[in-house]
Every structure is written in structure tokens, then in C-alpha cells.
Enzyme design. Structure first.
Site, PDB file in Angstrom:
ATOM      1  N   HIS A   1       7.737   1.779  -2.391  1.00 49.59           N
ATOM      2  CA  HIS A   1       7.688   0.333  -2.600  1.00 49.59           C
ATOM      3  C   HIS A   1       7.331  -0.023  -4.043  1.00 49.59           C
ATOM      4  O   HIS A   1       7.615  -1.129  -4.495  1.00 49.59           O
ATOM      5  CB  HIS A   1       6.745  -0.343  -1.587  1.00 49.59           C
ATOM      6  CG  HIS A   1       5.285  -0.155  -1.808  1.00 49.59           C
ATOM      7  ND1 HIS A   1       4.539   0.791  -1.129  1.00 49.59           N
ATOM      8  CD2 HIS A   1       4.412  -0.798  -2.612  1.00 49.59           C
ATOM      9  CE1 HIS A   1       3.279   0.704  -1.499  1.00 49.59           C
ATOM     10  NE2 HIS A   1       3.176  -0.251  -2.401  1.00 49.59           N
TER      11      HIS A   1
ATOM     12  N   SER B   1      -1.611   1.422  -4.765  1.00 51.13           N
ATOM     13  CA  SER B   1      -0.356   1.952  -4.252  1.00 51.13           C
ATOM     14  C   SER B   1       0.206   2.986  -5.223  1.00 51.13           C
ATOM     15  O   SER B   1       0.354   2.718  -6.410  1.00 51.13           O
ATOM     16  CB  SER B   1       0.662   0.829  -4.066  1.00 51.13           C
ATOM     17  OG  SER B   1       0.310  -0.015  -3.016  1.00 51.13           O
TER      18      SER B   1
ATOM     19  N   ASP C   1       6.582   6.910   2.112  1.00 53.88           N
ATOM     20  CA  ASP C   1       6.544   5.910   1.043  1.00 53.88           C
ATOM     21  C   ASP C   1       6.360   6.586  -0.318  1.00 53.88           C
ATOM     22  O   ASP C   1       5.271   6.572  -0.901  1.00 53.88           O
ATOM     23  CB  ASP C   1       5.421   4.906   1.316  1.00 53.88           C
ATOM     24  CG  ASP C   1       5.543   3.637   0.496  1.00 53.88           C
ATOM     25  OD1 ASP C   1       6.334   3.629  -0.465  1.00 53.88           O
ATOM     26  OD2 ASP C   1       4.857   2.659   0.811  1.00 53.88           O
TER      27      ASP C   1
END
Length: 768
Positions: A87, A653, A223
Site C-alpha cells: 500500500h 507502514s 502487503d
């Protein structure tokens, strides 16, 4: 390479009775030696403080980058190979996709460096150093310095220090405040702007579970995505050029092939975004009983209306599914945040802390003179904000929430450009091209009938809940033109706005006119709401925020003075931090226990070909059915994700999860719903960091995508044995070239051509 990464420095404390726990705090690595190192050793760290942060020698901090200014990444090879979340790389992947070659949907891997794809505007920042400059920023400033003068002096000094550190443009630098303006630190970075896409799994792996699974555990999302950083041949940062060469990081993270076990030490190193954990009880109270309930109420109604449309039409279901899930995610977030604060009795604890603070302050005349009014000023500021808070919330969650109105908002840059009057055709054509591309995506998922109902309903809620004196002027149309009929108003806006039709919007873009844009009812409504907010609401909020900033600074200073033996950590502010804890399961509610890891079996169990969020690639299912996991599986299963109790937030992240030996074990990408309080207050019982297992990353690259050449480039640590590292054996891969195996004594170089293999051992003495 760290000199001692593979050497056990400290014996584990086994007989001490130490119990692993979540350690609250996102700590500045500069201060680890003084504040955290002993505690980290007790939990299983085997590195020295200098191996974590060192200005003059290679350390872990040299392997960590701020990716694009909004995420974290880490170097995993000596040739600048960079790992981050899918992402985080999403825009770069999407921008390199075409209808004919949709790598976002299908996945893609560069088989050679020449195939790696450039990304205009993407950069990484690598920390050179951080420095405490509090003394320089606050020199001569006293509690008696007028606030306006203080603000001016602090701003000028921060800029001066930052500009000097840039060294005539060599570095990117800035000064950030800590502890609500009580301390200041300078950060100096190298910025590399040639960052090329190396590979990505298909979206069905990289975004598996989509928004439905967001913030949820168990999780099965792969991810991750991979990039490579390039530099000029002289080693300096440079813009994209075919002459550039792969960046040689001072340190790259070795990768652990050992199973991740419960209780293992874990360290997350990255750039967490924003937390406000020093917020006083009156601020938390406003969030719990005003801000969050209103957001929940508005989103709940939007979701209900969208679901009506989705249930009535399979085609509309597909169009609205992504937006519905996105709205639902923060709907869940606000509910979770409120539930967590209530469950932890945070407001009661804050009240107790503040009472103790006031008692301590009032007990001494000097303290009372300095800190005595801090809490009352904070409370007064929040009381004032409450009067305008609903206007701010309803602007974003109601007035600008319908698809048509949010789309109109996106036309603001074009409006501003046309309003300047001097139109350059080349620049205008660029703007128009951008809007044409944006329109393709917008109208593909636009359901006007549903959106019109949402507009009518949300405007009614806005009109009812926001104080009338704070309404935008356009709401007067309700009593004049529409006689209080919200549905009639909505019908008029949606039938007359050219933005409600793709054909009409593109016709406008063919010959854009300021007069036409200003007259459009959707754009006119949006501009009216925005103008009202900017002229009547925001100035009031800014006024209260100014007084709040001063009071918060004094309150935090007083708290630290009141508790001289407590080790405080600063709120996150997008600067490099580390947190530490352990791999750990949890029990979210009575009778439910969540294991600390998930496996490929869970992906197979979630598979739903009719739901885009839970489609599983055929090849992945084939590998699962055959249990063909290679060396990446263990005990007949392949682990996909695991959880730790590390303290993280947005911006983390892509952060590496590192074990006690400094080896990469996973990639952080989310937090759990039960601990949504994280930005406001740390939850020691439920806080979990959700991570991709690094061996699942390698499995997808190697077994699924056939990109094992990239695995060869990494340093894999054999079963946790600190004395050996390995890359795939010659029998594991088809190769025509050379391979290097790194050991503490030196490198073994293997050259293979056809059936002939030559092995040469080069000792570290020879190398030097």
C-alpha cells in the site's frame, strides 16, 4: 555491515523472572543508549546501542528510509534493494500500470536491473544524523517571554538551524519540536530521488482482504512491494539517469530464516506519523462524547444508504464496494477508539493525574506562578473549540462527503488557476489531462441515484445539528428556493451540475470556463461551504489552538518536572523512532484467543471468487494444495503474518520488524481494531502490530513469482545461527554467473558456467 550483528553479545536473562511486556513508547534512537538499552537487553536484544544508532559508523539506522515522505522502507541488500508495503508503493505500481499491462492487478517482477521502472517524484530520505538543538532554539527565552515574541524567535531559529544544516543544498533538513515545544531536534537527511520499482505481487496478494480486513486480526495480506534506490556514479544523490548505479547502503538488514516464536524480542524501526498522548482529559472528552459520536452517526447513515443501493443492484454493489469498505473502516476506527478509551477508564485516569498535578503545582509558589493556570487554560481552550467543533466535523463528514461534492472539491486547483486570469495553454492542457484521467476513475464507480439520496440526508443532518449561526450562506436556499425540502434541493443539484455526468464534465474540460465552473450548483455549494469554514470557523479554531499550544507546553513541562524519575517519550511526529516488545498472542474478549501467527491455510479458507477482496490467484492455490513451500515453510505449513505488541502508528507502514540479533523477521503494515486508542493513549493489554512474515515475502517472490534472483541478492541467516549466512545452494537455482556467500571470516565466491564450477575463498584479511 555491522561488525557484531552475528555475534552474541549478551546472555539472555532467563533466570531473572523477567516477563515480556509491551513497552510503551516510540523512542528516538539517538537516546536509546541512555534511556532504553538496558530494558531492551532484558527483553532479548543482543546488539549494542551503537549498532542501533551511530553517526560515524554503520548502524541499523542506515538501513531505514522514509519512503516518499509518508511510509517507511528498509534496505535488504548491498545493492540498494528496498522493501516496503504494497500500500506504500501503490501509487508507483498503479502509475506504471496500463490497460494492456496492468501490473497492479497482475503483479510484476523485474528480471534484470534494466527492467526496473522509474517513478517520477518518488524519493527516499536516509538519516545522516539527528541532534538536540533545544539550547540553541530556546536561548534567552524565559517563561516571561511574551508568547507572540516566543513564537517568532523559535520559528526564526528553527529555520536558521535547518538552513545551515542543508549545507548549500547537499542535505534535506528540518527542526521538529518535541514534548509540545519543550525540546527541539535537528534532523539531516540524504534524499535520493531515483527510486525504481523492482516488483510487486498481484493486488489479490498485496491487498488480500482489502478494506474488509483492515485493522483486523487474523490477517492474511501479503502487503509488500520492492524498489531499488539508485545514486550517481560518484555516490551522490541524483535524479533519474541511465548512468546511475545501485545505491550501496552503509548497512542492509540480514534476513532471518528462523521460525518466529512467541516471546521473541521484536523491534520496529520507522517513521511513525502523529500521536497526541499528552492530551488532557478535556481534549479526550471532546473526542469521546462529541467528535467520535458525530462521525459514527454520519458514517452509519451513509453506509445504510449505500447498502440499500448495493442490495438492490449487483452492478451498483461492485461500483460502491470499495468506497463502502473505506467508509466502514474509519467507522470501525472511531467506534474502536471510543470503546477502548471507555474500557481502559482513560478519562478517570486523566482526571486523577490532573488532580495530582494541580495539587503539586499549588503546593509551591514558584510552580503555581509558572504552571498554575495550565490546566484551566487547556480546559477553556477545549470548551471554546467545542462550540465550533461540529462545524469542522460536519464540513468533512457531511457537506464534502457525497461523491459529487468531493469530486467538485477536486476541481479547486483548476478553479484557482482560471481565477488567476493569465492562462498558459501548456499548463492548462496538463491540468485538463489530469482531470480527464481522474474522471475515468471517478465515473466508473459513481452511482448518482444513491449519491443524491446521501446528499439530501447528510444536508438535513448538517442543517439540524450544526448551530444555525455557523451555517454556510447557501443553506438559506432551503427556506427560499426549496422551502425546506432537502430531496428537492438534491434533485436540483444533481440534475443541473455538469459534474454529475461524465460526458458533460469532459465537454467542460474541452473548453474550461471560470464562469461555467462558478455557476455549477455542485461546485457552488462546495465553494460556499469552504468559504464559510475558512472565514468563519477556522479563525475561531486557530484562536483556541494558539492558547492551547502554550498551555499544553507548560502542562507537559510541569508533568516532567513533577516526575523526575519517570522516563518520558515524545509524541510521534514523523521522525525516526524505534519501539520494542515481543511476539505475542492476545485474547480480545472472553473465550476468544488469537494465535500470534496466520498461515496460507487461512487464505484458502477466506477464498471467495465472487468478492474482489478475497480472490486467490490460481498458482497460489496450487502451491498450497501441493504444500510446495520450499525452505520457506515449516512443519507442513507456510506462515503469512504474525503479531507483536510493539507501539506503532500511521507512518510505520513498511517498517522492518527486527529480532534481537538485528535480523529482519517481518514487515509492519497495520494495527488491530481492539487497540484503536493508539494515537491518543497506549493500550498495554491489547495493542498489537500486524506484520507480514518475511518468509512469506520470500516465498511469493521465489516460488510464486519466479524472482528468486532477488532472494539471491539478500543476506539470509541460516536458522538463527549467528555464525553463518547463506544464499540458495547451486542446486536450488538455475544459474549462469556468480554467487557470494558471506561468512564472518570472509566471502566464498562461486562461479558457475555450464557444468563447470569454481569456488574461491576470500578472507577478510585479503579483502582489506
Amino acid at each position: 555491515m555491522l561488525k557484531k550483528v552475528y555475534t552474541i553479545l549478551l546472555a539472555l536473562v532467563v533466570a531473572s523472572g523477567f516477563t515480556a511486556r509491551a513497552d510503551e513508547g516510540m523512542w528516538l534512537p539517538l537516546l536509546v543508549k541512555r534511556l532504553n538499552h538496558v530494558d531492551m537487553q532484558k527483553q532479548g536484544l543482543q546488539l549494542t546501542a551503537e549498532e542501533i544508532y551511530n553517526v560515524n559508523n554503520a548502524s541499523l539506522k542506515d538501513a531505514i528510509v522514509q519512503f516518499g515522505g509518508f511510509c517507511t522502507g528498509e534496505f535488504i541488500s548491498k545493492e540498494g534493494l528496498l522493501l516496503t508495503n504494497h500500500h506504500c508503493g501503490y501509487d508507483a505500481i498503479a502509475n506504471n500500470s496500463t490497460p494492456e499491462d496492468n501490473i497492479l492487478k497482475n503483479g510484476w517482477w523485474a528480471m534484470t536491473k534494466e527492467q526496473e521502472k522509474k517513478n517520477d517524484g518518488l524519493f527516499v530520505d536516509i538519516l545522516v544524523r539527528m541532534e538536540d538543538v533545544t539550547g540553541q532554539v530556546l536561548q534567552g527565552i524565559t517563561p516571561q517571554t511574551p508568547e507572540q515574541e516566543r513564537t517568532k524567535l523559535v520559528g526564526e531559529r528553527m529555520k536558521s538551524l535547518s538552513d545551515a544544516a542543508k549545507n548549500n543544498g547537499q542535505y534535506v533538513s528540518y527542526v521538529r519540536d518535541f514534548f509540545n515545544g519543550n525540546e527541539y531536534y535537528l534532523f539531516v537527511y540524504d534524499r535520493f530521488s531515483d527510486v525504481r520499482l523492482v516488483g510487486t505481487p498481484p493486488e489479490s496478494i498485496g491487498k488480500f482482504g482489502g478494506d474488509t480486513d483492515n485493522w483486523m486480526w487474523p490477517r492474511h495480506t501479503g502487503d509488500f512491494s520492492m524498489f531499488r534506490v539508485y545514486m550517481a556514479p560518484d555516490g551522490k544523490p541524483a535524479t533519474y539517469s541511465e548512468k546511475n548505479v545501485p545505491y550501496r547502503p552503509k548497512h542492509h538488514l540480514p534476513i532471518s530464516m528462523s521460525p518466529v516464536k512467541e516471546g521473541d524480542f521484536s523491534m520496529v524501526f520507522g517513521f511513525p506519523g502523529r500521536t497526541t498522548r499528552f492530551m488532557a482529559g478535556s481534549g479526550l472528552g471532546m473526542a469521546v462524547d462529541q467528535s467520535n459520536p458525530m462521525r459514527i452517526k454520519l458514517r452509519e447513515r451513509r453506509l445504510a444508504l449505500m447498502k440499500e443501493a448495493m442490495d438492490a443492484s449487483p452492478a451498483d454493489r461492485l461500483k460502491l464496494a470499495s468506497n463502502y469498505a473505506s467508509i466502514s473502516n474509519y467507522y470501525k476506527y472511531f467506534i474502536g477508539q471510543n470503546e477502548g478509551i471507555k474500557r481502559m477508564k482513560t478519562l478517570d485516569k486523566k482526571a486523577s493525574e490532573e488532580k495530582a498535578f494541580q495539587t503539586w503545582t499549588d503546593a509551591d509558589a514558584n510552580r503555581k506562578a509558572l504552571y498554575g493556570s495550565a490546566l484551566s487554560d487547556i480546559n477553556a481552550s477545549y470548551a471554546g473549540q467545542r462550540d465550533y467543533n461540529l462545524s469542522a466535523i460536519y464540513r468533512s463528514e457531511a457537506a464534502l462527503a457525497p461523491q459529487l461534492i468531493s469530486h467538485a472539491y477536486q476541481y479547486t486547483p483548476l478553479y484557482n488557476y482560471l481565477k488567476e486570469g493569465k492562462v498558459d495553454k501548456t499548463k492548462l492542457d496538463q491540468l485538463v489531462k489530469g482531470y480527464q484521467d481522474m474522471n475515468k476513475e471517478f465515473y466508473a464507480n459513481y452511482v448518482p441515484s444513491s449519491d443524491q439520496k446521501i446528499f439530501a440526508e447528510l444536508m438535513k443532518m448538517y442543517y439540524t445539528d450544526v448551530p444555525k449561526a455557523q451555517h454556510a450562506a447557501i443553506f438559506k436556499d432551503l427556506t427560499t428556493t426549496y422551502k425546506g425540502d432537502f430531496r428537492k434541493w438534491a434533485a436540483d443539484v444533481y440534475s443541473k451540475s455538469f459534474l454529475a455526468s461524465e460526458a458533460k464534465a469532459n465537454a467542460f474540460l474541452a473548453n474550461p470556463s471560470l464562469k461555467t465552473l462558478e455557476a455549477d450548483p455542485a461546485f457552488k455549494f462546495m465553494r460556499n461551504v469552504q468559504t464559510n469554514y475558512q472565514e468563519n470557523i477556522m479563525p475561531k479554531l486557530n484562536e483556541y489552538n494558539a492558547s492551547l499550544a502554550r498551555a499544553n507546553r507548560l502542562y507537559v513541562a510541569g508533568l516532567r518536572e513533577m516526575n523526575p524519575n519517570k522516563v518520558f517519550y515524545p509524541d510521534a511526529n514523523s521522525t525516526l523512532r524505534l519501539s520494542y516488545g515481543t511476539v505475542k498472542d492476545y485474547e480480545p474478549r472472553d473465550g476468544v484467543n488469537y494465535k500470534y501467527y496466520t498461515t496460507l491455510q487461512g487464505i484458502a479458507e477466506k477464498e471467495d471468487p465472487s468478492n474482489p477482496e478475497f480472490v486467490v490467484p490460481a498458482k497460489l492455490m496450487e502451491l498450497y494444495n501441493k504444500k510446495d513451500y520450499g525452505r520457506y515453510g515449516q512443519d507442513g505449513e507456510l506462515r503469512v503474518g504474525f503479531i507483536t505488541n510493539n507501539d506503532i502508528t500511521g507512518g510505520n507502514s513498511g517498517s522492518p520488524v527486527i529480532n534481537g540479533r538485528g535480523e529482519l523477521i517481518g514487515l509492519a503494515f497495520d494495527g488491530n481494531w481492539e487497540a484503536m486508542t493508539g494515537d491518543l493513549v497506549f493500550d498495554p493489554e491489547y495493542k498489537r502490530c500486524i506484520n507480514v512474515d518475511i518468509k512469506y515475502v520470500l516465498f511469493i517472490m521465489d516460488k510464486f513469482a519466479g524472482a528468486g534472483h532477488l532472494v539471491n541478492e539478500m543476506t539470509l541467516v541460516d536458522k538463527g545461527n549467528p555464525n553463518t549466512t547463506f544464499n540458495p545452494s547451486i542446486n536450488d537455482v538455475k544459474m549462469d554467473g556468480k554467487m557470494e556467500i558471506e561468512t564472518p571470516e570472509g566471502e566464498i565466491k562461486i562461479k558457475k558456467k555450464g557444468n563447470e564450477t569454481k569456488i574461491k575463498k576470500e578472507t577478510k584479511k585479503q579483502k582489506s
